[in-house]
Scaffold this motif. Structure first.
Motif, PDB file in Angstrom:
ATOM      1  N   GLN A 104     -18.514  10.930   9.869  1.00 38.22           N
ATOM      2  CA  GLN A 104     -17.364   9.577   9.301  1.00 38.22           C
ATOM      3  C   GLN A 104     -16.742  10.086   8.258  1.00 38.22           C
ATOM      4  OE1 GLN A 104     -19.106   5.626  10.114  1.00 38.22           O
ATOM      5  NE2 GLN A 104     -17.705   4.738   9.204  1.00 38.22           N
ATOM      6  N   LEU A 105     -18.143  11.176   7.045  1.00 41.18           N
ATOM      7  CA  LEU A 105     -17.989  11.203   5.430  1.00 41.18           C
ATOM      8  C   LEU A 105     -16.927  12.419   5.788  1.00 41.18           C
ATOM      9  CD1 LEU A 105     -18.890  11.072   2.685  1.00 41.18           C
ATOM     10  CD2 LEU A 105     -20.063  12.624   3.624  1.00 41.18           C
ATOM     11  N   SER A 106     -16.805  12.202   7.082  1.00 35.63           N
ATOM     12  CA  SER A 106     -15.809  14.428   6.829  1.00 35.63           C
ATOM     13  C   SER A 106     -14.525  13.199   7.176  1.00 35.63           C
ATOM     14  CB  SER A 106     -15.845  14.690   8.362  1.00 35.63           C
ATOM     15  OG  SER A 106     -17.004  15.986   7.672  1.00 35.63           O
ATOM     16  N   PHE A 107     -14.239  12.070   7.802  1.00 36.24           N
ATOM     17  CA  PHE A 107     -13.553  11.382   8.076  1.00 36.24           C
ATOM     18  C   PHE A 107     -12.632  10.979   7.291  1.00 36.24           C
ATOM     19  CE2 PHE A 107     -11.601   7.191   9.238  1.00 36.24           C
ATOM     20  CZ  PHE A 107     -10.445   7.351   9.539  1.00 36.24           C
ATOM     21  N   MET A 108     -13.034  10.674   5.905  1.00 32.29           N
ATOM     22  CA  MET A 108     -13.322   9.805   4.898  1.00 32.29           C
ATOM     23  C   MET A 108     -12.981  10.268   3.361  1.00 32.29           C
ATOM     24  SD  MET A 108     -16.392   6.874   4.469  1.00 32.29           S
ATOM     25  CE  MET A 108     -15.208   6.201   3.162  1.00 32.29           C
ATOM     26  N   LYS A 109     -13.813  12.259   3.127  1.00 38.37           N
ATOM     27  CA  LYS A 109     -13.203  12.617   2.855  1.00 38.37           C
ATOM     28  C   LYS A 109     -11.640  13.380   3.142  1.00 38.37           C
ATOM     29  CE  LYS A 109     -17.480  14.447   0.372  1.00 38.37           C
ATOM     30  NZ  LYS A 109     -17.092  13.941  -0.428  1.00 38.37           N
ATOM     31  N   GLN A 110     -11.925  13.599   4.547  1.00 33.68           N
ATOM     32  CA  GLN A 110     -10.499  14.515   3.993  1.00 33.68           C
ATOM     33  C   GLN A 110      -8.710  13.323   4.626  1.00 33.68           C
ATOM     34  OE1 GLN A 110     -11.272  15.672   9.120  1.00 33.68           O
ATOM     35  NE2 GLN A 110     -12.991  16.814   8.010  1.00 33.68           N
ATOM     36  N   ASN A 111      -8.958  12.000   4.607  1.00 29.40           N
ATOM     37  CA  ASN A 111      -8.214  10.963   4.433  1.00 29.40           C
ATOM     38  C   ASN A 111      -7.826  10.907   2.907  1.00 29.40           C
ATOM     39  OD1 ASN A 111      -6.597  11.352   6.931  1.00 29.40           O
ATOM     40  ND2 ASN A 111      -9.145  11.109   7.566  1.00 29.40           N
ATOM     41  N   ASN A 112      -9.151  10.587   2.335  1.00 25.59           N
ATOM     42  CA  ASN A 112      -9.287  10.443   0.848  1.00 25.59           C
ATOM     43  C   ASN A 112      -9.045   8.419   1.369  1.00 25.59           C
ATOM     44  OD1 ASN A 112      -9.194   9.901  -1.839  1.00 25.59           O
ATOM     45  ND2 ASN A 112      -6.783   9.884  -1.990  1.00 25.59           N
ATOM     46  N   TYR A 113     -10.136   8.346   2.416  1.00 28.57           N
ATOM     47  CA  TYR A 113     -10.816   7.128   2.086  1.00 28.57           C
ATOM     48  C   TYR A 113     -11.463   6.483   1.568  1.00 28.57           C
ATOM     49  CZ  TYR A 113      -6.873   8.029   6.553  1.00 28.57           C
ATOM     50  OH  TYR A 113      -5.923   7.798   7.228  1.00 28.57           O
ATOM     51  N   LEU A 114     -12.160   5.407   1.477  1.00 23.73           N
ATOM     52  CA  LEU A 114     -12.707   4.287   0.744  1.00 23.73           C
ATOM     53  C   LEU A 114     -13.269   3.683   1.249  1.00 23.73           C
ATOM     54  CD1 LEU A 114     -10.921   4.044  -2.703  1.00 23.73           C
ATOM     55  CD2 LEU A 114     -11.715   5.726  -1.734  1.00 23.73           C
ATOM     56  N   PHE A 115     -12.877   3.053   2.722  1.00 22.35           N
ATOM     57  CA  PHE A 115     -12.866   1.545   3.358  1.00 22.35           C
ATOM     58  C   PHE A 115     -13.339   2.170   4.514  1.00 22.35           C
ATOM     59  CE2 PHE A 115     -13.580  -3.414   4.119  1.00 22.35           C
ATOM     60  CZ  PHE A 115     -14.627  -2.888   4.552  1.00 22.35           C
ATOM     61  N   THR A 116     -14.170   2.193   5.216  1.00 25.37           N
ATOM     62  CA  THR A 116     -13.619   3.091   6.893  1.00 25.37           C
ATOM     63  C   THR A 116     -14.840   2.141   7.669  1.00 25.37           C
ATOM     64  OG1 THR A 116     -15.710   4.652   7.007  1.00 25.37           O
ATOM     65  CG2 THR A 116     -13.144   4.929   6.615  1.00 25.37           C
ATOM     66  N   CYS A 117     -14.580   1.972   9.244  1.00 24.35           N
ATOM     67  CA  CYS A 117     -15.336   1.548  10.244  1.00 24.35           C
ATOM     68  C   CYS A 117     -14.818   2.622  11.480  1.00 24.35           C
ATOM     69  CB  CYS A 117     -15.135   0.253  10.767  1.00 24.35           C
ATOM     70  SG  CYS A 117     -13.121  -0.227  11.023  1.00 24.35           S
ATOM     71  N   THR A 118     -15.454   2.483  13.094  1.00 27.97           N
ATOM     72  CA  THR A 118     -15.118   3.268  13.712  1.00 27.97           C
ATOM     73  C   THR A 118     -15.624   2.476  15.134  1.00 27.97           C
ATOM     74  OG1 THR A 118     -17.810   3.678  14.729  1.00 27.97           O
ATOM     75  CG2 THR A 118     -17.007   5.277  13.248  1.00 27.97           C
ATOM     76  N   ALA A 119     -15.492   3.108  16.064  1.00 27.10           N
ATOM     77  CA  ALA A 119     -15.287   2.225  17.764  1.00 27.10           C
ATOM     78  C   ALA A 119     -16.955   2.508  17.720  1.00 27.10           C
ATOM     79  CB  ALA A 119     -14.384   3.234  18.413  1.00 27.10           C
ATOM     80  N   TYR A 120     -17.212   1.469  18.981  1.00 25.05           N
ATOM     81  CA  TYR A 120     -18.286   1.252  19.444  1.00 25.05           C
ATOM     82  C   TYR A 120     -18.886   1.079  21.077  1.00 25.05           C
ATOM     83  CZ  TYR A 120     -18.374  -3.076  17.761  1.00 25.05           C
ATOM     84  OH  TYR A 120     -17.876  -5.293  17.709  1.00 25.05           O
ATOM     85  N   GLU A 121     -19.528   1.182  21.614  1.00 27.66           N
ATOM     86  CA  GLU A 121     -20.428   1.139  22.271  1.00 27.66           C
ATOM     87  C   GLU A 121     -21.549  -0.707  22.542  1.00 27.66           C
ATOM     88  OE1 GLU A 121     -21.773   3.687  25.773  1.00 27.66           O
ATOM     89  OE2 GLU A 121     -22.521   4.483  23.340  1.00 27.66           O
ATOM     90  N   GLN A 122     -21.077  -1.014  23.836  1.00 30.91           N
ATOM     91  CA  GLN A 122     -22.499  -2.299  24.096  1.00 30.91           C
ATOM     92  C   GLN A 122     -23.142  -1.906  24.685  1.00 30.91           C
ATOM     93  OE1 GLN A 122     -19.990  -5.916  25.179  1.00 30.91           O
ATOM     94  NE2 GLN A 122     -19.325  -5.791  23.051  1.00 30.91           N
ATOM     95  N   ILE A 123     -24.896  -2.021  24.519  1.00 28.41           N
ATOM     96  CA  ILE A 123     -25.745  -1.646  25.056  1.00 28.41           C
ATOM     97  C   ILE A 123     -26.606  -3.288  25.242  1.00 28.41           C
ATOM     98  CG2 ILE A 123     -26.047   0.643  24.476  1.00 28.41           C
ATOM     99  CD1 ILE A 123     -27.797  -0.507  22.873  1.00 28.41           C
ATOM    100  N   ASN A 124     -27.146  -3.148  26.004  1.00 27.00           N
ATOM    101  CA  ASN A 124     -28.299  -3.915  26.435  1.00 27.00           C
ATOM    102  C   ASN A 124     -29.167  -3.818  25.552  1.00 27.00           C
ATOM    103  OD1 ASN A 124     -29.768  -2.384  27.883  1.00 27.00           O
ATOM    104  ND2 ASN A 124     -29.006  -3.883  29.924  1.00 27.00           N
ATOM    105  N   GLU A 125     -30.203  -4.967  26.045  1.00 26.37           N
ATOM    106  CA  GLU A 125     -31.767  -5.526  25.227  1.00 26.37           C
ATOM    107  C   GLU A 125     -33.116  -3.989  25.455  1.00 26.37           C
ATOM    108  OE1 GLU A 125     -34.425  -8.731  25.371  1.00 26.37           O
ATOM    109  OE2 GLU A 125     -32.668  -9.891  24.218  1.00 26.37           O
ATOM    110  N   GLN A 126     -32.681  -3.389  26.182  1.00 24.25           N
ATOM    111  CA  GLN A 126     -33.049  -2.216  26.772  1.00 24.25           C
ATOM    112  C   GLN A 126     -32.488  -0.846  26.784  1.00 24.25           C
ATOM    113  OE1 GLN A 126     -32.890  -4.974  29.549  1.00 24.25           O
ATOM    114  NE2 GLN A 126     -34.746  -6.021  28.183  1.00 24.25           N
ATOM    115  N   GLY A 127     -31.197  -0.810  26.117  1.00 19.37           N
ATOM    116  CA  GLY A 127     -30.327   0.011  25.994  1.00 19.37           C
ATOM    117  C   GLY A 127     -29.877   0.300  26.391  1.00 19.37           C
ATOM    118  N   VAL A 128     -29.881  -0.065  27.820  1.00 19.71           N
ATOM    119  CA  VAL A 128     -28.805   1.114  28.315  1.00 19.71           C
ATOM    120  C   VAL A 128     -27.049   0.218  28.648  1.00 19.71           C
ATOM    121  CG1 VAL A 128     -28.428   0.240  31.075  1.00 19.71           C
ATOM    122  CG2 VAL A 128     -31.041   0.145  30.893  1.00 19.71           C
ATOM    123  N   ALA A 129     -26.462   1.362  28.657  1.00 24.51           N
ATOM    124  CA  ALA A 129     -25.002   1.084  28.053  1.00 24.51           C
ATOM    125  C   ALA A 129     -24.272   0.219  29.284  1.00 24.51           C
ATOM    126  CB  ALA A 129     -23.921   2.211  28.508  1.00 24.51           C
TER     127      ALA A 129
END
Length: 249
Positions: A104-129
């Motif tokens: 993520q830091l590489s993404f920000m520096k390469q594109n000169n972005y100041l504020f970023t987020c990413t995609a993410y996945e959901q897991i349950n309480e036990q950590g199972v995808a």
């Protein structure tokens, strides 16, 4: 690329999960970080777990609030303590892959972005995808966050040198959305990475699990914090309800 990244982690009664969260930070390939964990007066074994890690790794820093005040104030306190050039957010039950900070830091520096987020996945309480990935948008502005907020809290990173520190609006739920809106008053867009760089834990007793109850917090956010008109606030809540219904289906 050696800037200090401050990781902001408010916590409350998360002893069941927080060790895994801390381990995911310690395992990062990017090593110049500090993890500031602010405990909102937990009544379980959260304090003992975090302090055991802090004794082993001085990059893990534990701070206990004097009284229970809510996640917003805990997050603000952690940001106030932070000394990094960048601030990243990680809730105390979520998990990062080991290359999250580096990519993520590489993404920000390469594109000169100041504020970023990413995609993410959901897991349950036990950590199972749960085989569900929440995608992000290439870029989202203030109005986009108001409408649907395609931002996962534990995916966000921003350049604190350029944008400064913020006070998280003191609202029990949706205070992360409220913070992004504050930042977007200074920076026009939050830019999204398509990479899946966070595992979001779905908990049965989560404070954000009751969608009906969330309506009043959205109303408070729109009317009291963002000072939107009654008509615009009602329109945004209707739109939010439709989006949530479609996602559930």
């Amino acid at each position: 690329m050696n800037e200090l990244i401050s990781i902001i982690t408010p916590t409350y009664n998360c002893g069941k999960f927080i060790a895994e969260t801390i381990e995911s930070v310690i395992d990062q390939t990017y090593v110049n970080w500090e993890m500031i964990i602010v405990d909102d007066c937990s009544t379980d074994n959260t304090k003992e777990i975090v302090e055991s890690y802090a004794l082993r790794d001085n990059r893990v820093k534990y701070h206990l609030l004097h009284k229970n005040a809510g996640a917003a104030l805990a997050r603000t306190k952690a940001m106030d303590i932070a000394s990094g050039s960048y601030i990243a957010f990680l809730d105390s039950d979520d998990i990062w892959p080991k290359d999250k900070l580096h990519r993520q830091l590489s993404f920000m520096k390469q594109n000169n972005y100041l504020f970023t987020c990413t995609a993410y996945e959901q897991i349950n309480e036990q950590g199972v995808a749960l085989n569900k990935v929440i995608k992000t948008k290439y870029k989202t502005d203030y109005n986009g966050v108001l409408l649907s907020c395609p931002v996962g809290n534990s995916t966000v990173m921003y350049d604190v040198r350029k944008l400064g520190k913020f006070i998280v609006p003191d609202i029990r739920k949706r205070n992360d959305d409220a913070l992004w809106l504050q930042i977007l008053k200074k920076e026009k867009y939050i830019y999204g990475m398509t990479d899946v760089l966070m595992k979001y834990r779905i908990r049965n007793n989560s404070i954000s699990s009751n969608k009906i109850d969330l309506v009043k917090y959205h109303w408070y956010l729109y009317r009291k914090i963002e000072k939107l008109s009654i008509v615009r606030s009602a329109a945004h809540i209707c739109y939010w309800g439709i989006i949530k219904t479609l996602r559930i289906k």
